[in-house]
Enzyme design. Sequence first.
Site: not given
Length: 226
Positions: A33-35
């Site tokens: 995932t991405n932040r």
Amino acid sequence: ESSKEKSLDLKGKHWIVTAGPTQEKLDPVRYFTNRSSGKMGYAIAEAAARFGAEVTLVSGPTTLETPTGVERIDIESAEDMYREVMQRYEAADVVVKAAAVADYRPEQSTEHKIKKSQEALTVTFVRNPDILKTLGQQKKKQILVGFAAETDNLERYAMEKLDKKHLDMIVANNVGATDSGFAVDTNRVTLFYKNGKKRALELMSKQNVAIELCYEIGKLLKSRDA
Ligand code: CTP
Ligand code: CA
């Protein structure tokens, strides 16, 4: 500016706002995932709805509540987001892409949990569709707004994205700074426009950034419809 210039009515305008991260599945219990907390995108959806727009929020997983008056579509992967956004694009007046879309996904996701049988695990990633770039290519009358979160060369990278994705405006923020970016409630952004203009906003709450963005997009809609 006078309060008259600051009035804004978005009634009858269809907005698509994307927010949050995407999750790219590896197996039933793991993902990449991405932040992103989703706060900036949710604040924009909320503000646009308060100004009268019909807002669809296409959201990755977040812990935030759906803003009042906003239709929310939950997605997980970038491919899900691509599908949901493209499906609504033709009817949209404005698309704001605040989501932190994962650039890559695992080439394969397995049905069964991967067991730790080997000493090393190699995962091959493949590129996800660039949603905003596709929107830019298929653009008719829509106002397209992107985000650029950068740790360095903010202005150059933001301008390149504005140009490459055929955007009307890009919102650039320095995610290396402690008072803007992830999980915090404030943001310091600079807006870059297609016509070469640029406007730096001071440090303010994400709610106030959202309101400023609505005013700016309101002006873009007005000049489009003029
Ligand atoms: N974006 C998108 N689809 C992707 C990747 C990004 O729609 N697959 C959108 C983001 O929502 C954002 C804008 O494009 O509004 C810029 O995203 P960013 O990650 O900063 O740029 P990229 O084009 O992905 O380039 P890079 O990550 O290499 O800087
Ligand atoms: Ca990216």
